[in-house]
Design a protein around this motif. Structure first.
Motif, PDB file in Angstrom:
ATOM      1  N   PRO A  12       0.839  -1.200   0.000  1.00 33.95           N
ATOM      2  CA  PRO A  12       0.000   0.000   0.000  1.00 33.95           C
ATOM      3  C   PRO A  12       0.875   1.252   0.000  1.00 33.95           C
ATOM      4  O   PRO A  12       1.926   1.268   0.633  1.00 33.95           O
ATOM      5  CB  PRO A  12      -0.778  -0.103   1.312  1.00 33.95           C
ATOM      6  CG  PRO A  12      -0.628  -1.492   1.767  1.00 33.95           C
ATOM      7  CD  PRO A  12       0.587  -2.056   1.154  1.00 33.95           C
ATOM      8  N   SER A  47       7.092   8.268   7.016  1.00 34.23           N
ATOM      9  CA  SER A  47       5.704   7.992   7.370  1.00 34.23           C
ATOM     10  C   SER A  47       5.585   6.939   8.464  1.00 34.23           C
ATOM     11  O   SER A  47       4.535   6.341   8.647  1.00 34.23           O
ATOM     12  CB  SER A  47       4.844   7.658   6.154  1.00 34.23           C
ATOM     13  OG  SER A  47       4.713   6.288   5.970  1.00 34.23           O
ATOM     14  N   PHE A  73      -3.795  11.309   6.054  1.00 30.97           N
ATOM     15  CA  PHE A  73      -2.514  10.780   5.585  1.00 30.97           C
ATOM     16  C   PHE A  73      -1.662  10.320   6.776  1.00 30.97           C
ATOM     17  O   PHE A  73      -1.603  10.997   7.789  1.00 30.97           O
ATOM     18  CB  PHE A  73      -1.789  11.876   4.794  1.00 30.97           C
ATOM     19  CG  PHE A  73      -0.484  11.441   4.214  1.00 30.97           C
ATOM     20  CD1 PHE A  73      -0.415  10.364   3.357  1.00 30.97           C
ATOM     21  CD2 PHE A  73       0.683  12.102   4.536  1.00 30.97           C
ATOM     22  CE1 PHE A  73       0.785   9.964   2.826  1.00 30.97           C
ATOM     23  CE2 PHE A  73       1.892  11.711   3.999  1.00 30.97           C
ATOM     24  CZ  PHE A  73       1.952  10.635   3.152  1.00 30.97           C
ATOM     25  N   THR A  74      -1.030   9.165   6.628  1.00 33.34           N
ATOM     26  CA  THR A  74      -0.163   8.494   7.614  1.00 33.34           C
ATOM     27  C   THR A  74      -0.902   8.012   8.869  1.00 33.34           C
ATOM     28  O   THR A  74      -0.266   7.699   9.850  1.00 33.34           O
ATOM     29  CB  THR A  74       1.061   9.325   8.083  1.00 33.34           C
ATOM     30  OG1 THR A  74       0.643  10.314   9.012  1.00 33.34           O
ATOM     31  CG2 THR A  74       1.825   9.932   6.959  1.00 33.34           C
ATOM     32  N   PHE A  90       5.793  14.290   8.827  1.00 37.02           N
ATOM     33  CA  PHE A  90       4.835  13.228   8.504  1.00 37.02           C
ATOM     34  C   PHE A  90       3.996  12.784   9.698  1.00 37.02           C
ATOM     35  O   PHE A  90       3.591  11.649   9.793  1.00 37.02           O
ATOM     36  CB  PHE A  90       5.527  12.041   7.835  1.00 37.02           C
ATOM     37  CG  PHE A  90       6.808  11.595   8.481  1.00 37.02           C
ATOM     38  CD1 PHE A  90       8.010  12.126   8.068  1.00 37.02           C
ATOM     39  CD2 PHE A  90       6.801  10.644   9.472  1.00 37.02           C
ATOM     40  CE1 PHE A  90       9.195  11.722   8.652  1.00 37.02           C
ATOM     41  CE2 PHE A  90       7.986  10.232  10.049  1.00 37.02           C
ATOM     42  CZ  PHE A  90       9.181  10.769   9.639  1.00 37.02           C
ATOM     43  N   SER A 100      -6.064  -1.299   3.375  1.00 33.69           N
ATOM     44  CA  SER A 100      -5.471  -2.405   2.619  1.00 33.69           C
ATOM     45  C   SER A 100      -6.401  -3.604   2.544  1.00 33.69           C
ATOM     46  O   SER A 100      -6.333  -4.381   1.600  1.00 33.69           O
ATOM     47  CB  SER A 100      -4.158  -2.844   3.274  1.00 33.69           C
ATOM     48  OG  SER A 100      -3.370  -1.747   3.610  1.00 33.69           O
ATOM     49  N   GLU A 131       0.677   4.180   1.353  1.00 34.01           N
ATOM     50  CA  GLU A 131       0.907   5.020   2.528  1.00 34.01           C
ATOM     51  C   GLU A 131       1.694   4.318   3.616  1.00 34.01           C
ATOM     52  O   GLU A 131       2.037   4.919   4.609  1.00 34.01           O
ATOM     53  CB  GLU A 131      -0.434   5.493   3.119  1.00 34.01           C
ATOM     54  CG  GLU A 131      -1.206   6.404   2.210  1.00 34.01           C
ATOM     55  CD  GLU A 131      -2.260   5.634   1.448  1.00 34.01           C
ATOM     56  OE1 GLU A 131      -2.358   4.409   1.641  1.00 34.01           O
ATOM     57  OE2 GLU A 131      -2.962   6.236   0.643  1.00 34.01           O
ATOM     58  N   ASP A 132       1.959   3.026   3.447  1.00 33.48           N
ATOM     59  CA  ASP A 132       2.717   2.316   4.480  1.00 33.48           C
ATOM     60  C   ASP A 132       4.119   2.895   4.602  1.00 33.48           C
ATOM     61  O   ASP A 132       4.637   3.483   3.669  1.00 33.48           O
ATOM     62  CB  ASP A 132       2.818   0.831   4.109  1.00 33.48           C
ATOM     63  CG  ASP A 132       1.776   0.009   4.829  1.00 33.48           C
ATOM     64  OD1 ASP A 132       1.192   0.530   5.784  1.00 33.48           O
ATOM     65  OD2 ASP A 132       1.547  -1.146   4.440  1.00 33.48           O
ATOM     66  N   ILE A 172      -4.648   2.741   7.622  1.00 31.26           N
ATOM     67  CA  ILE A 172      -3.955   2.187   6.448  1.00 31.26           C
ATOM     68  C   ILE A 172      -4.210   0.684   6.383  1.00 31.26           C
ATOM     69  O   ILE A 172      -4.379   0.109   5.312  1.00 31.26           O
ATOM     70  CB  ILE A 172      -2.444   2.490   6.517  1.00 31.26           C
ATOM     71  CG1 ILE A 172      -2.208   3.984   6.314  1.00 31.26           C
ATOM     72  CG2 ILE A 172      -1.702   1.744   5.424  1.00 31.26           C
ATOM     73  CD1 ILE A 172      -0.782   4.396   6.503  1.00 31.26           C
TER      74      ILE A 172
END
Lengths: 347, 363
Positions: free
Chosen positions: A56, A282, B305-306, B48, B315, A58-59, B311
């Motif tokens: 993915p 990140s 984001f992040t 980030f 997935s 954003e990982d 996340i």
């Protein structure tokens, strides 16, 4: 799957993330159970390319690499070992991705071999130490029915891990000796004439420090510049906990405690020339610990702190230049600035 | 000392009413986050770190500039970074040289919670403070009701924008209503006002889309670029199960018969993600199945984001979507998210849903 008595069952362990922390425990455990342990090769460009394409977007970079290592193992093994690890201490947690990783892989890559994913979470789910043993015992059933063999495997595995930790983490006396340049803990730095040997702490996650590919072989680079390094993994736990106790708040990410504690310890003790902090782009916990470290370093700027962020696009040349510049800067600052050694402290 | 708090969607109204209930007349109500808020926040935070961190920091700096001294924040241990927000804000704001005091409401540490709560409620006694809190959580229900009605009326209104005007009027009315008797009348008033003042197309058969994901990304229009309104404007009814009710509403929490939406979702998500891993991971996954069973058309999954837990759900969502034949659109949001990009993707998604529905009807 049919168990073939002729052939050993093969268990694959990806060489990424938690492997660098618990490799001895896992390998000993499976080998004692009579399984063949296959570890994915060291990270290469090919593994990285596969990983970046598959994982993915954003990982974090390290998690992406994990996908590449899994793909490298996919067709060679009967089982993949990807534990769902939530934290090994009370109150402290790991990264949530460690818990979800096995399930994400299962969902994203359908034709994987069977994944062994024991769940252990001492931090939030309040699993006990005995719970860990029970889980390991149950896991062993896949390989051997004999309970005594399994118990012996577990005890040997934990002994191996203990030995690993003992050889990795130094005590305070050795740290003092290192600070006084009496011992060298890692590779011998290449000594150059007329230049003082520098001492630098390398801080970061164990899966960055020990993976030459993702850290762009920063360790050998520093070695070449004649820098003596110590890593955050080696710092005595006592010193780290002492630093953590000073904070008004709780750092509840287990591995970040090690990182932040090391940085704070050396900012305070001023026994090294510089600190290099390796961050992964990140990475959630890193973004917090990095910010706190940067701000504390700014408040007490005697020891310079260099923060390097790595991701799949990081160029080697750029990183090299920055490290070189940092080392040069430290060399020059030595003449003007006295580095205080803690020789008097323990008399 | 002037009291304030960062802006968090419509929850700001609830907070305002709690503070007013505690007879704190010195509160400074935060403004809606603007472009400057985003800029301020990202300027002073790590590169980030997740977007809610930056936005809330920007909002806090803005209220401090307006003259606030006491800032309410929350802190608790979770798998995600939320627990670090307040300590890190303190360090950052100290470095910036502001004069402030962060008051942490830590629900898991009961003693500390009540001492800080007492600090907030300095003008009233314990019973009055609790009463104010109770009024707050009851008003929260009605704010949620306005949101819910708004997101469905907004899609079928004939005069575009009418229901949003009504909603803004009602939010203020909820905040300003005093006395338990009057407050209990509010649900009827809300429904009646919507029925009276918004003319709706009764013939319409709009698409229905559930919005799930990370809390801040769903409730804060400034980060999701007012996604609810955008969907309403293209004629889609939306709903979100993600509200503050489950934390603040002690009345419902103590009710053992209350059927929580998120608990049902977590049950659904069990085959995909078995154990808790923070955020709303399991809820987001389960909500897709929950909405499918309710007969809705699609689900939109929002996350900043992040954001670590989301996340993971992002997935796994394609698998859930495939296995249950439910269209899911995942949108990652940060302070640079462009309006045109979001709008295009939403329109494409809605077109897809429409086609899917028509196909089912035998077109």
């Amino acid at each position: 799957m049919i168990k073939n008595p002729e052939r050993k069952l093969r268990v694959g362990i990806p060489r990424a993330l938690l492997y660098y922390k618990f490799s001895d425990l896992w390998i000993t455990f499976f080998e004692q159970l009579g399984a063949e342990v296959i570890i994915s090769p060291e990270t290469t460009k090919k593994i990285k390319d596969v990983a970046v394409r598959l994982a993915p977007d954003e990982d974090c970079y390290s998690t992406k690499l994990y996908f590449g290592h899994v793909m490298a193992l996919k067709d060679k093994v009967d089982y993949l070992f990807i534990p769902r690890f939530g934290g090994r201490k009370k109150k402290y947690v790991g990264c949530p991705k460690f818990i979800g990783l096995a399930e994400v892989l299962r969902s994203m890559i359908p034709d994987l071999p069977e994944i062994l994913m024991p769940h252990y979470n001492r931090g939030m789910d309040k699993h006990t130490r005995i719970g860990l043993l029970v889980r390991a015992f149950r896991l062993g059933k896949i390989f051997r029915n004999n309970p005594f063999v399994r118990i012996r495997a577990i005890s040997k595995a934990f002994k191996a891990q203990k030995l690993h930790n003992k050889s990795m983490i130094i005590d305070e006396k050795t740290l003092q000796k290192w600070e006084n340049s009496e011992v060298i803990l890692n590779d011998f730095p290449i000594y150059t004439e007329n230049e003082r040997q520098l001492k630098i702490v390398l801080v970061g996650h164990s899966y960055v420090l020990n993976d030459p590919f993702s850290s762009l072989s920063i360790r050998s680079l520093l070695q070449g510049y004649g820098v003596d390094i110590i890593t955050s993994e080696q710092i005595p736990r006592k010193l780290i906990e002492k630093q953590m106790a000073k904070l008004e708040y709780d750092i509840y990410f287990d591995f970040e405690r090690e990182i932040l504690g090391t940085i704070m310890h050396f900012i305070e003790s001023k026994t090294v020339d510089g600190i290099i902090h390796l961050l992964i782009f990140s990475c959630g916990p890193d973004s917090i610990a990095g910010e706190i470290a940067a701000r504390y370093s700014k408040r007490d700027p005697t020891i310079p702190l260099l923060q390097l962020v790595f991701d799949e696009l990081t160029g080697e040349a750029g990183m090299r230049t920055r490290i070189e510049a940092f080392v040069d800067m430290l060399r020059r600052s030595i003449d003007e600035q006295v580095i205080f050694l803690t020789t008097q402290a323990h008399i | 000392m002037p009291l304030s708090f960062p802006y968090v969607g419509t929850f700001t109204y609830v907070f305002e009413s709690i503070a007013r209930g505690m007879k704190r007349d010195d509160i400074i109500v935060p403004d809606e986050p603007t472009y400057r808020t985003k800029q301020l926040g990202s300027q002073h935070s790590s590169e980030f770190v997740c977007t809610p961190f930056k936005m809330l920091l920007g909002s806090i700096i803005e209220v401090i500039e307006k003259g606030a001294y006491e800032i309410v924040a929350t802190v608790f241990v979770d798998y995600c970074r939320l627990g670090y927000y307040s300590p890190l804000y303190r360090i950052i704001l100290e470095d910036l040289g502001y004069d402030f005091d962060l008051i942490n409401l830590d629900w898991f540490n009961k003693i500390e919670f009540f001492t800080s709560f007492k600090k907030l409620a300095c003008n009233v006694n314990a019973v009055q403070a609790f009463q104010a809190f109770r009024v707050g959580w009851i008003k929260n229900r009605y704010i949620d009701q306005i949101d819910k009605t708004l997101y469905s009326y907004g899609a079928v209104e004939i005069d575009k924008g009418a229901s949003y005007k009504v909603a803004h009027k009602l939010y203020r009315q909820v905040v300003e209503t005093e006395g338990m008797k009057n407050i209990r009348m509010l649900p009827e008033i809300i429904q009646k006002t919507f029925d009276d003042e918004v003319e709706i197309d009764t013939e319409a058969n709009p698409l229905k889309v559930g919005v799930v994901g990370e809390l801040y990304a769903v409730v804060e229009p400034a980060i999701n670029l007012d996604i609810m309104r955008r969907l309403n404007d293209i004629g889609v009814v939306t709903e979100t199960p993600i509200t503050f009710t489950r934390w603040i509403d002690l009345g419902q929490r103590m009710n053992p018969f209350k059927k929580w939406h998120y608990k049902a979702c977590i049950k659904h998500a069990k085959p995909y993600v078995r154990y808790p891993l923070g955020g709303k991971t399991r809820e987001s996954l389960g909500a897709v199945i929950e909405y499918k069973e309710k007969g809705w058309d699609g689900v939109i999954h929002l996350y900043p984001f992040t954001c670590m837990p989301e996340i993971i759900s992002r997935s796994i969502l394609p698998q859930v979507s495939r296995e249950h034949d439910m269209p899911v659109l995942s949108l990652v949001l940060d302070e640079h998210t462009g309006e045109a990009g979001i709008q295009t993707r939403l329109e494409a998604f809605v077109d897809l849903l429409e086609r899917k529905r028509n196909k089912g009807n035998g077109f």
